[in-house]
Enzyme design. Structure first.
Site, PDB file in Angstrom:
ATOM      1  CE  LYS A 170      -1.327   0.594 -14.702  1.00 16.49           C
ATOM      2  NZ  LYS A 170      -0.024   0.920 -15.340  1.00 16.49           N
ATOM      3  CB  SER A 211      -2.355  -3.564 -13.292  1.00 16.90           C
ATOM      4  OG  SER A 211      -2.669  -3.916 -11.960  1.00 16.90           O
ATOM      5  CE1 TYR A 213      -2.888   1.161 -11.340  1.00  9.61           C
ATOM      6  CE2 TYR A 213      -4.061  -0.924 -11.034  1.00  9.61           C
ATOM      7  CZ  TYR A 213      -2.884  -0.228 -11.230  1.00  9.61           C
ATOM      8  OH  TYR A 213      -1.682  -0.914 -11.314  1.00  9.61           O
TER       9      TYR A 213
END
Length: 257
Positions: free
Chosen positions: A160, A141, A156
């Site tokens: 990632k 990401s 998150y």
């Protein structure tokens, strides 16, 4: 791109029942690959297999990446699937939440996905080594290495970033076995990932409209554009690329509008 690369080869796509994973499955099927998609929801797998079967030979499996025993059972099942030449780790979700409000459950929801990726990738890499090589692509990401104040994503981003570091480390370790490992770092891609967060698919469309301007190219990405990059990295045209993380983000890697 050498479409013949994929003919009579097998690709396993974790998270292949929706979004970028599903678009990748459709593209590889159109190139002549046999595709196995896996997701935690039997309902979504069944629906995706029904849709994708129009493009080629596709099978569906279920695996819950955050459930260690379920991942172990899935790994055991891999022995029944024959050779696997390509692996795409595409499962995931996006749920911004301030760092100070994040809970252990929030942390586990993201990081446990990486645990599932880790051991499934290990099992598949062993199968690839036995057949002389293969190629793996992970979906990272933009948010893995960059922060956006409007979308607080500490958990998150940590997950990632770990997946992208994993890509580089494993790419180095598996190079001698002729297994290439790369990742992409997408910007905003219009999939169903925001549907639940926004409240409905219609509300998600309105949210996506507000995000176009972040990208120097002036728009959000499409799942099929991500699929095209993944297919390239899996293909023989990318035979001299491993351990790389590619920004596929409408130019945001260079700078946000």
């Amino acid at each position: 791109m050498q479409q013949q690369t994929f003919q009579q080869k097998t690709a396993l796509i974790i998270g292949g029942s929706s979004g970028m994973g599903k678009a990748t499955a459709q593209l590889l099927l159109s190139y002549g690959a046999r595709v196995i998609i896996a997701s935690k929801s039997q309902e979504s797998v069944t629906a995706a297999v029904k849709e994708l079967s129009a493009f080629g030979a596709v099978e569906g499996k279920t695996v819950h990446l955050a459930n260690a025993s379920n991942v172990e059972a899935f790994i055991n099942e891999l022995d029944t699937l024959g050779p696997i030449h390509y692996l795409v780790n595409a499962a995931g979700f996006f749920a911004p939440k301030p760092f100070l409000d994040s809970t252990p459950d929030d942390y586990d929801a993201f990081l446990d996905i990486n645990r599932g990726f880790f051991f499934i990738t290990q099992a598949v890499a062993r199968k690839m080594k036995a057949i002389g090589g293969g190629a793996i692509v992970n979906i990272g990401s933009y948010w893995a290495t960059r922060a956006v104040k409007a979308t607080p994503t500490a958990t998150y981003s940590m997950a990632k970033a770990g997946l992208q570091a994993f890509t580089q480390q494993v790419g180095m370790e598996l190079a001698a076995d002729h297994i290439r490992v790369n990742a992409i770092a997408p910007g905003v891609v219009e999939t169903g990932v925001l549907d639940e967060l926004a409240g409905s698919p219609e509300d998600a469309k309105e949210v996506y409209k507000t995000l176009h301007a972040m990208h120097p190219l002036g728009r959000n990405g499409r799942a099929e554009e991500i699929a095209a990059t993944i297919a390239f990295l899996l293909s023989d045209d990318a035979a001299w690329i491993t351990g790389a993380v590619w920004d596929v983000d409408g130019g945001m890697g260079a700078g946000r509008n």
